[in-house]
Design an enzyme around this catalytic site. Structure first.
Site, PDB file in Angstrom:
ATOM      1  N   ARG A  12       6.621  17.300  39.153  1.00 24.71           N
ATOM      2  CA  ARG A  12       6.748  18.355  40.168  1.00 24.71           C
ATOM      3  C   ARG A  12       6.384  19.745  39.653  1.00 24.71           C
ATOM      4  O   ARG A  12       6.076  20.631  40.439  1.00 24.71           O
ATOM      5  CB  ARG A  12       8.123  18.287  40.816  1.00 24.71           C
ATOM      6  CG  ARG A  12       8.239  17.022  41.700  1.00 24.71           C
ATOM      7  CD  ARG A  12       9.598  16.814  42.286  1.00 24.71           C
ATOM      8  NE  ARG A  12      10.624  16.482  41.324  1.00 24.71           N
ATOM      9  CZ  ARG A  12      10.887  15.247  40.875  1.00 24.71           C
ATOM     10  NH1 ARG A  12      10.195  14.227  41.310  1.00 24.71           N
ATOM     11  NH2 ARG A  12      11.845  15.047  40.002  1.00 24.71           N
ATOM     12  N   GLU A  41      19.724   9.694  28.477  1.00 28.35           N
ATOM     13  CA  GLU A  41      21.067   9.138  28.464  1.00 28.35           C
ATOM     14  C   GLU A  41      21.114   7.864  27.614  1.00 28.35           C
ATOM     15  O   GLU A  41      22.025   7.662  26.834  1.00 28.35           O
ATOM     16  CB  GLU A  41      21.528   8.852  29.897  1.00 28.35           C
ATOM     17  CG  GLU A  41      22.993   8.482  29.990  1.00 28.35           C
ATOM     18  CD  GLU A  41      23.436   8.330  31.436  1.00 28.35           C
ATOM     19  OE1 GLU A  41      24.595   7.941  31.629  1.00 28.35           O
ATOM     20  OE2 GLU A  41      22.646   8.590  32.358  1.00 28.35           O
TER      21      GLU A  41
END
Length: 182
Positions: free
Chosen positions: A69, A106
């Site tokens: 983006r 993560e």
């Protein structure tokens, strides 16, 4: 959504044009969907204009956009301020010789890459993305550009999720945001 700078009358319109989708892509995630911002030509133009107003005349020669983006917001900003656009991509997406920087996820790691020679030591850059959450990707982009001698003027995002503490990963690098989800 709260605005970082409630003084500009364009900010509420931009904030209201961003759709929040609960439990996407998985339960517990509140996804901030900028596609609705892109459909609102006035809000999209105002978003670009706010960044251009901030960076025009600041001696910035590089606008680095983070995949994917950042590729939407970066090129029009770069053109408007007279800078080149440098795409910061996921691994194996750029042809030719690349330089990369690893960052933690993560569970595991990922990399961000750019073409060798896309920037020169001493250039002044901003790094643009739509959103900062944990800050892993943006901080990797900062490290990658600094490693080749680029001065990072600022990171810039449309949205910040302050509860994810991504700003902390940027260290001393300034962060400019239009909208905070707090």
């Amino acid at each position: 959504m709260a605005t970082e700078d409630g003084q500009d009358p364009r900010i509420p319109k931009i904030a209201s044009s961003i759709r929040v989708i609960p439990d996407f892509p998985k339960p517990g995630i509140m996804f901030h969907d900028i596609t609705t911002l892109l459909l609102d030509t006035e809000a999209f133009k105002d978003t670009i204009d706010l960044f251009v107003e901030r960076y025009k005349g600041k001696g910035i020669s590089v606008v680095a956009g983070v995949e994917a983006r950042g590729f939407i917001f970066g090129p029009p900003i770069a053109l408007a301020i007279g800078a080149k656009f440098v795409p910061m991509r996921k691994p194996k997406k750029l042809p030719g010789k690349v330089i990369s920087e690893e960052y933690s996820l993560e569970y595991g790691t990922d990399k961000i890459e750019m073409h060798v020679g896309a920037v020169e030591p001493g250039e002044r850059a901003i790094i643009i993305d739509d959103l900062i959450a944990t800050g892993g990707t943006l901080s990797a982009a900062v490290r990658l550009l600094e490693r080749v001698g680029v001065k990072i003027v600022e990171c810039a995002c449309v949205i910040e999720l302050p509860e994810c503490k991504g700003r902390e990963k940027l260290g001393e690098t300034p962060l400019f945001i239009l909208i905070s989800s707090a």
